[in-house]
Design an enzyme around this catalytic site. Sequence first.
Site, short mmCIF file in Angstrom:
data_model
loop_
_atom_site.label_atom_id
_atom_site.label_comp_id
_atom_site.label_asym_id
_atom_site.label_seq_id
_atom_site.Cartn_x
_atom_site.Cartn_y
_atom_site.Cartn_z
N TYR A 169 0.87 -6.55 -6.49
CA TYR A 169 0.36 -5.68 -5.87
C TYR A 169 -0.91 -5.97 -5.26
O TYR A 169 -1.38 -5.80 -4.07
CB TYR A 169 -0.24 -4.78 -7.24
CG TYR A 169 -1.38 -3.85 -6.97
CD1 TYR A 169 -0.96 -2.52 -6.47
CD2 TYR A 169 -2.68 -3.82 -7.35
CE1 TYR A 169 -1.97 -1.40 -6.22
CE2 TYR A 169 -3.44 -2.93 -7.30
CZ TYR A 169 -3.13 -1.61 -6.60
OH TYR A 169 -4.16 -0.79 -6.23
N LYS A 173 -1.90 -5.55 -1.14
CA LYS A 173 -3.02 -4.89 -0.70
C LYS A 173 -3.84 -5.65 0.09
O LYS A 173 -4.66 -5.11 0.88
CB LYS A 173 -3.87 -4.20 -2.07
CG LYS A 173 -3.03 -3.19 -2.83
CD LYS A 173 -3.15 -1.90 -1.85
CE LYS A 173 -2.77 -0.73 -2.51
NZ LYS A 173 -2.53 0.60 -1.81
#
Length: 263
Positions: A169, A173
């Site tokens: 994640y 990002k």
Amino acid sequence: MTTPTTPAEQHALADQIVLVTGGARGLGAAISRAFLDAGARVLINYRTSAESAQALGEQFPERALAVAADVRDPEQVRGLFDAAAEHFGAAPTTVVNNALVDFVFNGDARSKVADLSADELAAQFAGSVQAPVQVIQAALPGMRAAGFGRIINIGTNLFQHPVVPYHDYTATKAALLSLTRTFADDLGCEGITVNMVSGGLLRTTDASAATPEEVFDGIAAATPLRTVTTPEQLADAVLFFAHPWSRGVTGQNLIVDGGLVKG
């Protein structure tokens, strides 16, 4: 005699058509509602949350349109913009890349370093990098025609405060933050700004609902505001980047977490 309006005044929130990806629940719903409350027309994108999307849209029947699409699929992304143009008479010129596909915020369930797989990284890249790029590319013709565009990407404060093993994640990002800055440079000459709003744990969304109360309390105690950020507070920051007040701001990452992390 009337005073001529500036380009910024011509793009007040109430004049904008806004696409919010993943806009039917959690943070996305808070962002959709904030724009609707401000008078904007909003395309509420969803993938599986049909009931929530329709319920939100029915509260603003003249200014909201709920449309299903998997933003990882470029053909479905183009369909979003076609639906907006047909319903609202014009394509969105404000885009919020909020959708997060198939991710569970449970540190115990995420792969540690020794187990992190290429498939996990690829899955998050498809949802958190490639999908926003496809949405932005589909939005560009309408933005260029209008001479105006606002692109707002949703990030995370875990770059600065990596307290949980969300490796896939946070890596994707981080890539999205890089694109935020390079796209800002590429598109600024066309009147299009690109910014990111990054939160931490929010109180409370579907994704954070299983978080123990003591975790919320610990985060609140560590912030200068002594509280955990709400989806509505983060949505306020998103609106700032769409508002004429932010017309001189691009390529920035605004952290909205009560002051937990700095810069």
